[in-house]
Each structure stands twice: as C-alpha cells, then as structure tokens.
Write a protein that holds these residues in place. Structure first.
Motif, PDB file in Angstrom:
ATOM      1  N   SER A  23     -34.586  12.470  21.614  1.00 33.69           N
ATOM      2  CA  SER A  23     -34.459  13.922  21.780  1.00 33.69           C
ATOM      3  C   SER A  23     -34.332  14.292  23.256  1.00 33.69           C
ATOM      4  O   SER A  23     -33.386  14.973  23.666  1.00 33.69           O
ATOM      5  CB  SER A  23     -35.680  14.648  21.206  1.00 33.69           C
ATOM      6  OG  SER A  23     -35.914  14.245  19.900  1.00 33.69           O
ATOM      7  N   TYR A  67     -25.540  17.388  19.690  1.00 33.68           N
ATOM      8  CA  TYR A  67     -26.875  17.792  20.150  1.00 33.68           C
ATOM      9  C   TYR A  67     -26.932  17.831  21.670  1.00 33.68           C
ATOM     10  O   TYR A  67     -27.453  18.778  22.273  1.00 33.68           O
ATOM     11  CB  TYR A  67     -27.941  16.811  19.633  1.00 33.68           C
ATOM     12  CG  TYR A  67     -28.629  17.270  18.361  1.00 33.68           C
ATOM     13  CD1 TYR A  67     -29.584  18.269  18.405  1.00 33.68           C
ATOM     14  CD2 TYR A  67     -28.322  16.711  17.136  1.00 33.68           C
ATOM     15  CE1 TYR A  67     -30.222  18.695  17.246  1.00 33.68           C
ATOM     16  CE2 TYR A  67     -28.947  17.129  15.968  1.00 33.68           C
ATOM     17  CZ  TYR A  67     -29.897  18.118  16.030  1.00 33.68           C
ATOM     18  OH  TYR A  67     -30.519  18.547  14.895  1.00 33.68           O
ATOM     19  N   GLY A  72     -27.290  21.359  23.447  1.00 36.83           N
ATOM     20  CA  GLY A  72     -28.577  21.540  24.115  1.00 36.83           C
ATOM     21  C   GLY A  72     -28.412  21.601  25.621  1.00 36.83           C
ATOM     22  O   GLY A  72     -29.080  22.392  26.300  1.00 36.83           O
ATOM     23  N   THR A 124     -25.293  23.351  14.265  1.00 40.34           N
ATOM     24  CA  THR A 124     -25.957  23.625  12.992  1.00 40.34           C
ATOM     25  C   THR A 124     -25.098  23.131  11.825  1.00 40.34           C
ATOM     26  O   THR A 124     -25.606  22.499  10.894  1.00 40.34           O
ATOM     27  CB  THR A 124     -26.227  25.136  12.849  1.00 40.34           C
ATOM     28  OG1 THR A 124     -26.914  25.570  14.022  1.00 40.34           O
ATOM     29  CG2 THR A 124     -27.048  25.441  11.623  1.00 40.34           C
ATOM     30  N   GLN A 150     -25.191  19.340  11.761  1.00 36.50           N
ATOM     31  CA  GLN A 150     -26.471  18.850  11.240  1.00 36.50           C
ATOM     32  C   GLN A 150     -26.519  18.949   9.708  1.00 36.50           C
ATOM     33  O   GLN A 150     -26.950  18.012   9.035  1.00 36.50           O
ATOM     34  CB  GLN A 150     -27.629  19.629  11.865  1.00 36.50           C
ATOM     35  CG  GLN A 150     -28.995  19.206  11.369  1.00 36.50           C
ATOM     36  CD  GLN A 150     -29.336  17.749  11.663  1.00 36.50           C
ATOM     37  OE1 GLN A 150     -29.656  17.371  12.781  1.00 36.50           O
ATOM     38  NE2 GLN A 150     -29.246  16.898  10.643  1.00 36.50           N
ATOM     39  N   ALA A 179     -35.748  23.227  10.684  1.00 34.69           N
ATOM     40  CA  ALA A 179     -34.900  22.653  11.729  1.00 34.69           C
ATOM     41  C   ALA A 179     -33.553  23.362  11.781  1.00 34.69           C
ATOM     42  O   ALA A 179     -33.080  23.749  12.852  1.00 34.69           O
ATOM     43  CB  ALA A 179     -34.700  21.162  11.475  1.00 34.69           C
ATOM     44  N   SER A 221     -33.997  26.896  13.309  1.00 32.67           N
ATOM     45  CA  SER A 221     -34.492  27.051  14.680  1.00 32.67           C
ATOM     46  C   SER A 221     -33.658  26.305  15.711  1.00 32.67           C
ATOM     47  O   SER A 221     -33.690  26.644  16.882  1.00 32.67           O
ATOM     48  CB  SER A 221     -35.969  26.657  14.780  1.00 32.67           C
ATOM     49  OG  SER A 221     -36.124  25.300  14.496  1.00 32.67           O
ATOM     50  N   LEU A 222     -32.886  25.301  15.314  1.00 28.69           N
ATOM     51  CA  LEU A 222     -32.145  24.599  16.361  1.00 28.69           C
ATOM     52  C   LEU A 222     -30.911  25.369  16.819  1.00 28.69           C
ATOM     53  O   LEU A 222     -30.456  25.187  17.952  1.00 28.69           O
ATOM     54  CB  LEU A 222     -31.782  23.169  15.932  1.00 28.69           C
ATOM     55  CG  LEU A 222     -30.734  22.897  14.868  1.00 28.69           C
ATOM     56  CD1 LEU A 222     -29.334  22.830  15.461  1.00 28.69           C
ATOM     57  CD2 LEU A 222     -31.037  21.550  14.224  1.00 28.69           C
ATOM     58  N   HIS A 254     -34.897  25.864  20.064  1.00 28.76           N
ATOM     59  CA  HIS A 254     -33.934  24.768  19.937  1.00 28.76           C
ATOM     60  C   HIS A 254     -34.671  23.424  19.933  1.00 28.76           C
ATOM     61  O   HIS A 254     -34.378  22.546  19.119  1.00 28.76           O
ATOM     62  CB  HIS A 254     -32.921  24.792  21.079  1.00 28.76           C
ATOM     63  CG  HIS A 254     -32.000  23.609  21.063  1.00 28.76           C
ATOM     64  ND1 HIS A 254     -31.016  23.444  20.107  1.00 28.76           N
ATOM     65  CD2 HIS A 254     -31.948  22.499  21.843  1.00 28.76           C
ATOM     66  CE1 HIS A 254     -30.385  22.289  20.322  1.00 28.76           C
ATOM     67  NE2 HIS A 254     -30.939  21.698  21.370  1.00 28.76           N
ATOM     68  N   GLY A 275     -36.472  22.784  16.682  1.00 28.23           N
ATOM     69  CA  GLY A 275     -35.503  22.340  15.683  1.00 28.23           C
ATOM     70  C   GLY A 275     -35.070  20.905  15.922  1.00 28.23           C
ATOM     71  O   GLY A 275     -34.951  20.105  14.984  1.00 28.23           O
ATOM     72  N   LEU A 276     -34.860  20.574  17.187  1.00 30.25           N
ATOM     73  CA  LEU A 276     -34.442  19.227  17.565  1.00 30.25           C
ATOM     74  C   LEU A 276     -35.493  18.203  17.154  1.00 30.25           C
ATOM     75  O   LEU A 276     -35.177  17.181  16.527  1.00 30.25           O
ATOM     76  CB  LEU A 276     -34.192  19.185  19.085  1.00 30.25           C
ATOM     77  CG  LEU A 276     -34.040  17.836  19.775  1.00 30.25           C
ATOM     78  CD1 LEU A 276     -32.823  17.098  19.243  1.00 30.25           C
ATOM     79  CD2 LEU A 276     -33.894  18.023  21.286  1.00 30.25           C
TER      80      LEU A 276
END
Lengths: 257, 291
Positions: B12, B147, B151, B170, B173, B236, B239-240, B265, B268-269
C-alpha cells in the motif's frame, strides 16, 4: 542463479505407490529424524507439548476417502513431499539465489546461507512442499536425502532416501526417471504413474501409482483375488467317511505305497 | 493467503510513494525549495517505509542483501533493484528541485517511468503466481498501477486529474473483484486433480496429516474473516474513490477536506489490500479440503 537448467543429466525422484501405502507415517518420522540431524538447520517444533503443536516436516501424509456413486468408499493414504519439478516455479521466484535445481541430478535444493526467509517459494509451490522453519527462519524442503544417496560412508543399501529406506510396505521407490530402464521408469510405465495437478505446468518428476479401484475386487461376478487362498483346506463332505488322526495318516500312507 | 500487516503496509505505502514520485517526476506539481522538500519527503517516507515494512516479513533478514542478485528470473528481486534505482535517480532529481532550483527534466521523466516500473514489478510478485488463481491475471498489474497513479495524483494535489483517476480506480477495483471471484473455478484446480484420484470417484479429506495448523495452513489456507468480505468490499469501494471525490469536488477546496480525502482513500486502500490477501485462495488448500 535461480534460472532452471535446460535439461538435467539425471532426473532423480520417487515413485509412490498409493495402492500399497498403509498410512503408517514411518516415512514421515524417519524423514524428520534424518533431516533434523543432518543437512542444514534442524526441523524445529514449536509448542511441541502445548495446545497447538506445530513443526517443520518435509513429508506429510494426508488420508482421503474416494467414493464413486453406488460403490463402497475407498481409503487412500497419500504421502506428499517435494516432487522435484522440471519446471519448478519455487526456484525461479527466489530473489536471493538460495533455491536452485541441480543440473547433474535434478534435485531441487535450498542454500540456507543465502535464504532470507521471504517465503515466496512456498507461495509458488502448488503442492505445499516447502515449509519455513519457525525457529531458523529459513525455507526447508525435501533434499531427496542428498546427504545419503551419494554418501559412501553408509552401507550401500542405505544410500537411498530415508523415507524409501524405512517404508515397511515397500510403497516408495527411488530412482532415475531419465533412464527408461530404471525401476521408477518401469513402474511408471506399467502402472500408469501420474503427475499431481498437471494443469499447473510444473512437470513434476515424482510419480504416483494409482490405487486399484475396490470395485475390481468385490462385486457380483468378480472373485476376490485372495479367495482361492482362503478356501477351506478340509472339506466336510469328503471328511465324513474318512478316518482322522493316526488312522487317517495310515490310510494315506498305505494309499501311496 | 494470510493478510500479514507487513505485506499490506509494504504494497500500500510503497505504491502510494512511487505513485507520488511519478507525478513529481513529470513535473506535476512543479515545486522548488521547501515545498519540493515537503513533497519529496512524503514520497520517500511512503516508498522507503513500505519497503522497510516488507523486511518484517522475512524469517532471516540478514540475507536480504542477496535479494538484489536474481533480477534475471525473479520478480521480487526485480522489485528490489527497480525500487533502489528509482529512489537513487529521483534523489538526484529531488536535489535539483530542492537545493539548486533546477528541474532536470530528462531525469524526472526517467524517474517517473522507473516509478511505474517499480509498481509493476510489485504487482508481478503476485500476478505471476499460478498457485493463487485470483492474483494470476493481467488485471492485477492494472490494479496496482491504477492505485499508484490515482493515489499519487491525490497526494500531489492534482485535484482535477485525481478525481477522474479515483473514479477509474473504483471501476478497476470492482472489475478485479468480479474477475477474481471466478478465477479459481476457471483455472480448473480441484481436490481430484490435486490428488490424481478423480477417476476413482469423489475425493474428500478423511484425516489431515496433522492435528493442528502448520505453516502452510497459517500462511496459505487463511479462511478467517472472509465472511465480512462483502461489507469490507463496500467500505473499500466507497472510501477509496467516491468519498474522496465528493470531498474534493462537491465541497469548496480547503486543507481539511483534502486531508480527509487522503485519509478516506488510504482507509479504502488498506481495506482493499487486506481483502486482496484474505480472499486469495492458494491451490495447496485443496490438499486440506479447504480454501
């Protein structure tokens, strides 16, 4: 270097006869005994007398039940250790060069002086053949008893892997699969030796001889292969008018003259 | 697979760190002096912190230096080499931005490309494993890269592009979860192929080889906590990306909402990465009649 050799001169490995294995765990015990006191770090036990004992083993026996619709269930004892794959994924994932496959005989080994215990090789193995020793922190696996098979200090009959040497049922065989005339090659050819999880593409060297289906033994029109040996030695009808004991012997003896 | 904190933190944080380095490398934002120092400090703290966390996973860390030697064959080794090279190249670039007031543009572009390559090598550590069908697909690498880039954009303060990327992330994912759920069945591994006993009938484990869990089961037959996976996926998934986007886009921009967006974020990650490991089923579980 963790590149795999293109070919190996020999392909040493095991044939395990699932028809014969009785699941006694003698191979497990002898494997642990030999390998904890010889090559590399000992195979440690953690919490050995506690509620959740855990230890490192290079060979383990699962017991399965196989059932076909309408037939009796069959129990199969299933020893499992490293299969010394030709396309060993555990070797190529190793970042340190600790894992390697020997060019001369195809044995897959771990050099514990380089292993950093990341465990990725255990993740890459489909068979669960590698276990990270909880005390030493290095990866342990079957060495095919590399310290026995070439060991001239041992009597010749002991220069085979500990599991093979100890098997009381003769369910384990050791040999060179590269030689088509070897014991293991012939057993594989005659008995239809199989690979485990062939769809993983690992090309395992070790082969398993399938158990005979129980349906071949019992059933309506089939004769139990052991039945002829179990037939009564003395038949009641024929014994009725025949004298027994001393007179019987005398009768037979006189007949022969 | 066992969701060890060390590997969750490693993948992460280092992903976020290299994602931020990517944006800094291509000059978004183009900052100098103290603000550059702050940006690079965050990026290096995340990337290096993640890499250090990964060493907590090692049983024998004194041999870790050898991990840089097998880059020809091993993705884990490539990851080690790529991350060090990237950090060195970006260090020179960062010195230029912080102390010399100069932007070595070419170096920045090389560093940005290397940052993405490093994230790709991280993803391949997992995506290469045929033994874990859920990971063994191209989408795994796409997910790790998305990601990092999304991010990174969020941390770099590139709000307009970050909003788009977070929404894309999203979608990616959810696509990974969808595809992943089918992978084990598609790969065709069963207890029958594992034991080779399928032609004799239906196979089930009668007696395990040992009475309590061993290393293999603890590491690879992790089944605890999967019952919450649906809820965790929703947490997740929302919220990500969605919550940060609402915070950044719908509200007037202020530092608190930006910090909250980053916090959501990362929540969620971490949740998604926990699931990445906890939901992954290793084929060795078949021998234990468990997945």
């Amino acid at each position: 270097m963790t590149a795999l050799p293109q070919t190996t001169q020999k392909k040493l490995g095991l044939v395990i006869d699932l028809d014969i294995c009785v699941g006694c765990h003698a191979c497990v015990t002898n494997c642990k005994e030999w390998n904890t006191s010889n090559y590399g770090a000992p195979l440690s036990d953690v919490d050995a007398y506690g509620a959740e004992p855990m230890g490192t083993f290079l060979n383990r026996i699962h017991t399965y039940e196989v059932k076909q619709e309408g037939c009796n269930a069959q129990t199969v004892h299933f020893p499992k250790s490293c299969l010394h794959c030709e396309d060993a994924p555990c070797v190529t994932v190793c970042p340190t060069g600790a894992s390697y496959k020997r060019e001369e005989d195809g044995i897959v080994l771990v050099n514990e002086d380089r292993c950093m215990g990341c465990g990725l090789c255990a993740w890459a193995c489909p068979y669960g053949a590698r276990e990270l020793d909880q005390l030493a922190g290095v990866m342990k696996k079957c060495t095919l008893c590399v310290d026995r098979i070439y060991n001239e200090n041992l009597p010749e009959e002991d220069r085979i892997p500990a599991c093979v040497r100890t098997c009381p049922a003769g369910a384990r065989h050791f040999g060179d699969f590269a030689d088509p005339e070897s014991n293991v090659s012939r057993l594989t050819a005659e008995r239809g030796g199989m690979e485990l999880m062939p769809e993983q593409g690992t090309a395992p060297v070790n082969r398993y001889l399938p158990p005979r289906p129980k349906t071949d033994i019992g059933g309506e029109n089939k004769i139990d292969i052991l039945a002829p040996f179990l037939e009564p030695v003395v038949n009641e009808e024929t014994t009725q008018d025949q004298p027994g004991g001393f007179l019987g012997w005398l009768d037979k003896a006189l007949e022969k003259i | 697979m066992h969701p060890a904190p060390s590997v969750i933190i490693f993948t992460s944080l280092s992903g976020l760190g290299f994602g931020l380095l990517f944006w800094l490398g291509i000059g978004y934002p183009e900052v100098y002096g103290m603000s550059a120092f702050g940006m690079f400090f965050v990026a290096y703290a995340l990337a290096v912190g993640g890499l250090l966390a990964s060493t907590a996973h090692l049983g024998n860390p004194k041999n870790a230096i050898h991990a840089f030697s097998q880059w020809r064959t091993s993705w884990l080794s490539r990851e080690g080499v790529a991350s060090i090279v990237t950090l060195l190249v970006m260090a020179v670039y960062a010195i230029g931005m912080i102390f010399l007031g100069q932007r070595f543009q070419i170096l920045g572009w090389i560093g940005a490309a290397l940052s993405l390559f490093t994230v790709f090598t991280t993803s391949m550590i997992y995506a290469q494993l045929k033994t874990v069908p859920r990971w063994n697909m191209r989408l795994t690498s796409v997910m790790f890269l998305t990601y990092a880039v999304a991010g990174g954009a969020l941390l770099a303060g590139q709000i307009s592009i970050a909003v788009v990327l977070l929404l894309v992330l999203t979608l990616v994912q959810f696509a990974v979860w969808q595809a992943g759920d089918k992978r084990f069945r598609e790969a065709g591994h069963t207890i029958e192929t594992a034991t080779g006993l399928g032609n004799l009938g239906k196979v089930r484990l009668l007696e395990p080889p040992h009475t309590s869990p061993n290393y293999l089961m603890k590491e690879m037959v992790f089944t605890v906590g999967r019952k919450h996976s649906r809820k965790l996926r929703m947490i997740a998934g929302v919220s990500l990306g969605l919550l940060p986007v609402i915070l950044l886009y719908a509200l007037p921009f202020n530092p608190i909402s930006a910090a909250l967006a980053v916090a959501f974020h990362m929540l969620g990650l971490f949740a998604a990465r926990w699931l990445f490991f906890a939901e992954a089923e290793h084929v060795v579980g078949l021998y234990y009649d468990k997945r």
